[in-house]
Design a protein around this motif. Structure first.
Motif, short mmCIF file in Angstrom:
data_model
loop_
_atom_site.label_atom_id
_atom_site.label_comp_id
_atom_site.label_asym_id
_atom_site.label_seq_id
_atom_site.Cartn_x
_atom_site.Cartn_y
_atom_site.Cartn_z
N LYS A 187 0.84 -1.25 -0.06
CA LYS A 187 0.06 -0.03 0.01
C LYS A 187 0.77 1.13 -0.04
O LYS A 187 0.82 2.25 -0.77
CB LYS A 187 -0.85 -0.08 1.12
N TYR A 188 1.76 1.23 1.02
CA TYR A 188 2.74 2.71 1.09
C TYR A 188 3.42 2.78 -0.32
O TYR A 188 3.59 3.97 -0.71
CB TYR A 188 3.52 2.53 2.20
N PHE B 56 2.85 1.69 -3.36
CA PHE B 56 2.20 2.08 -4.31
C PHE B 56 1.53 3.50 -4.24
O PHE B 56 1.50 4.12 -5.06
CB PHE B 56 0.76 1.06 -4.36
N ILE B 57 1.20 3.96 -3.19
CA ILE B 57 0.65 5.36 -3.00
C ILE B 57 1.69 6.39 -3.12
O ILE B 57 1.79 7.37 -3.67
CB ILE B 57 0.17 5.42 -1.41
N LEU C 59 2.36 6.73 -6.75
CA LEU C 59 1.31 7.56 -7.13
C LEU C 59 1.60 8.85 -6.83
O LEU C 59 1.41 9.72 -7.82
CB LEU C 59 -0.05 6.84 -6.79
#
Lengths: 201, 168
Positions: free
Chosen positions: A179-180, A182-183, A186
């Protein structure tokens, strides 16, 4: 000879470019990272069976200017077949749902699914997804994905693939790390903060 | 100014919290609330075929920078535990979940009380916060605090809505 998903993923790499992927399960994520490297974490793994396309739908609605590729499996989609109607109802123009259909629960001991008798593309079409293809060769897979990218509508591609003979070695990245990464990736390409700084409100 | 109804206060709370995408699966008690959400400018409304999908959609939306919420019945929450566990808890992805709490005291449907009892028990067993709104005048503050808790804890927060709150 039946194509395999790793060859499909190699074809996908230059097509995906700066766009994003949501992938069902560990195996395809590892295959993507093998092909794409780990420097740009543009892949998020959905471990919830049947939810990859829904995660992709949320991303597609949040980021309508980027193409979202969903890599799904037949066993996972069978678990949430109704999600095709949810996807079709919103019909984001930037989502390409690719179903790797090996007619098998590979991680569950290679027992068969009943997808040999299931025409997923026909189901998607009946749900009103207009762009659907079923492909069995690497050449046809590449043609279908390239055509889907040029469309301004939701696309659904069924890739008939072989059962993987062996698993790629399991990685150590868990969902939280994914999650981290990927964020943060992004945030770097969108040039905006995604995780809110709550104390600054 | 005339007092706002429960559904109107809830929508105000969502807007003032910055919620900008809401997945819904309607039922009798949430008809008005879902209708208001579907017409609200600045909120992307995503109708669901099954409640569990909403946790997937909300997760993707959060990863893309949105503030997601959901409107479902407590039976639908019980339908959704796979996604809650494998997406929201495992990856620490927040979502504000507004739950029509059928079977709450004051209701007459004989089939609903087990849903209320089990839903409350399950929220405790998965150790996620569960708040309750019974009156319109409390709705906005509870929702704003719940959304803040979502963002701080990076986990789902459940807000049980008493059916009588939703009439209006």
């Amino acid at each position: 000879m039946i194509m395999n998903s790793l060859d499909c993923i190699k074809v996908l790499k230059p097509i995906v470019g700066d766009n994003l992927l949501v992938v069902w399960g560990t195996t395809k994520t590892i295959e993507w990272l093998q092909v794409n490297g780990k420097d740009k974490m543009n892949v998020f793994t959905s471990y919830a069976m049947g939810e990859a396309a829904m995660v992709g739908l949320g991303l597609a609605l949040a980021l309508p200017h980027r193409k979202i590729f969903v890599l799904d499996g037949d066993g996972a989609l069978l678990m949430n077949l109704g999600s095709l109607t949810t996807l079709a109802n919103k019909a984001p123009k930037n989502l390409i749902h690719i179903l790797f259909d090996n007619a098998s629960y590979v991680s569950g001991g290679r027992l068969p699914t009943f997808s040999k008798a299931t025409d997923f593309a026909a189901i998607a079409k009946a749900a009103s997804i207009k762009f659907t293809r079923t492909v069995k060769s690497i050449g046809d897979f590449k043609t279908a994905v390239e055509a889907a990218v040029k469309q301004a509508q939701t696309a659904f591609i069924v890739a008939k693939v072989a059962v993987d003979e062996k698993f790629p070695p399991l990685g150590t990245m868990d969902g939280l790390e994914n999650k981290y990464l990927f964020i943060r990736y992004l945030e770097s390409i969108e040039k905006k903060q995604i995780l809110p700084d709550i104390l600054k409100r | 100014m005339a007092n706002l109804s429960g559904p109107e206060e809830i929508v105000k709370g969502l807007k003032e919290s910055g919620v900008d995408i809401v997945s819904t699966l309607p039922e009798n008690a949430t008809t008005k609330l879902v209708s208001l959400i579907s017409k609200e400018p600045g909120i992307i409304h995503v109708p669901l075929a099954r409640e569990e999908e909403g946790f997937g959609i909300s997760s993707g939306a959060y990863l893309g920078g949105k503030k997601p919420a959901m409107v479902i019945q407590n039976s639908g929450f019980l339908n959704s535990l796979g996604a809650i566990t494998e997406l929201n808890i495992m990856c620490q992805i927040p979502v504000l979940v507004l739950i029509s709490h059928v079977g709450h005291p004051g209701e007459r449907y004989v089939i609903h009380p087990p849903l209320a009892r089990m839903a409350e028990a399950v929220t405790k067993s998965i150790e996620l916060p569960c708040l309750l709104i019974e009156r319109p005048e409390n709705a906005r503050d509870v929702i704003k605090n719940a959304q803040l808790l979502c963002e701080v804890s990076k986990l789902p927060v459940f807000v049980m809505m008493a059916p009588r709150l939703l009439r209006g």
